[in-house]
Design an enzyme around this catalytic site. Structure first.
Site, PDB file in Angstrom:
ATOM      1  N   CYS A 166     -10.019  -3.590  -5.267  1.00 53.77           N
ATOM      2  CA  CYS A 166      -9.024  -4.620  -5.588  1.00 53.77           C
ATOM      3  C   CYS A 166      -9.689  -5.929  -5.978  1.00 53.77           C
ATOM      4  O   CYS A 166      -9.217  -6.625  -6.881  1.00 53.77           O
ATOM      5  CB  CYS A 166      -8.064  -4.795  -4.422  1.00 53.77           C
ATOM      6  SG  CYS A 166      -7.059  -3.305  -4.120  1.00 53.77           S
TER       7      CYS A 166
ATOM      8  N   CYS B 156     -10.167  -5.033  -0.697  1.00 51.92           N
ATOM      9  CA  CYS B 156     -11.333  -4.158  -0.743  1.00 51.92           C
ATOM     10  C   CYS B 156     -12.099  -4.425  -2.045  1.00 51.92           C
ATOM     11  O   CYS B 156     -11.660  -5.196  -2.899  1.00 51.92           O
ATOM     12  CB  CYS B 156     -10.891  -2.703  -0.666  1.00 51.92           C
ATOM     13  SG  CYS B 156     -10.071  -2.118  -2.182  1.00 51.92           S
TER      14      CYS B 156
ATOM     15  N   ASP C 110      -8.160   4.919   4.700  1.00 51.67           N
ATOM     16  CA  ASP C 110      -7.806   3.866   3.766  1.00 51.67           C
ATOM     17  C   ASP C 110      -9.011   3.039   3.346  1.00 51.67           C
ATOM     18  O   ASP C 110      -9.117   2.644   2.194  1.00 51.67           O
ATOM     19  CB  ASP C 110      -6.718   2.955   4.353  1.00 51.67           C
ATOM     20  CG  ASP C 110      -6.129   2.034   3.312  1.00 51.67           C
ATOM     21  OD1 ASP C 110      -5.493   2.543   2.374  1.00 51.67           O
ATOM     22  OD2 ASP C 110      -6.316   0.818   3.428  1.00 51.67           O
TER      23      ASP C 110
ATOM     24  N   ASN D  75       0.854  -1.171   0.000  1.00 48.87           N
ATOM     25  CA  ASN D  75       0.000   0.000   0.000  1.00 48.87           C
ATOM     26  C   ASN D  75       0.902   1.237   0.000  1.00 48.87           C
ATOM     27  O   ASN D  75       1.785   1.356   0.840  1.00 48.87           O
ATOM     28  CB  ASN D  75      -0.902  -0.040   1.233  1.00 48.87           C
ATOM     29  CG  ASN D  75      -1.928   1.060   1.251  1.00 48.87           C
ATOM     30  OD1 ASN D  75      -1.581   2.235   1.206  1.00 48.87           O
ATOM     31  ND2 ASN D  75      -3.188   0.686   1.338  1.00 48.87           N
TER      32      ASN D  75
END
Length: 149
Positions: free
Chosen positions: A85, A82, A145, A44
């Protein structure tokens, strides 16, 4: 069931996550392998690069670059992906995902399975401990995030 190869690349995803944490970012790492061959790994990079879509899986895919196909790969991620993704995994036809943990964040495993992706959740204690530590230390960054207020 995790294979030795799965354990190796899940460990790499964890090490990427730890590297991101040490850089002050969100500790989420990923790796992509074709069999026993590493294609790419990433972490990330939202904080480090100021890029809102630079999740661990996206970073690994960017580093993998153009591939003739992803349909013979496994994506390893320290944390359950998530929806962005997960959608990318489906779009690229990645057939298998090994998730370090989905205790601190989860919910898209069924989405992936419903689209034919094999999903394995390892419940890795190191992945869980690192995310729990990060969430305790930086709750605002974690909320950002995962797009929560």
């Amino acid at each position: 069931m995790l294979t030795d190869t799965d354990r190796k690349y899940l460990r790499l995803a964890y090490e990427e996550a730890l590297g991101g944490y040490e850089e002050g970012g969100c500790p989420i790492g990923s790796a992509i392998a074709r069999g026993d061959t590493l294609v790419a790994s990433g972490r990330n990079q939202r904080v480090q690069k100021g890029d809102p879509i630079a999740h661990g899986e996206m970073d690994a895919l960017r580093k993998a670059g153009r591939q003739k196909t992803y349909r013979d790969t496994t994506l390893y991620t320290s944390l359950s992906p998530c929806m962005m993704c997960s959608g990318t995994i489906v779009q690229f036809g990645i057939p298998r995902v090994v998730i370090g943990e989905n205790t601190t964040f989860g919910g898209n495993e069924d989405f992936l399975r419903e689209r034919g992706v094999e999903v394995i959740v390892a419940d890795d204690p190191e992945c869980i401990a690192l995310m729990e530590k990060f969430i305790r230390e930086k709750p605002e960054l974690w909320a950002e995030d995962i797009a929560e207020d």
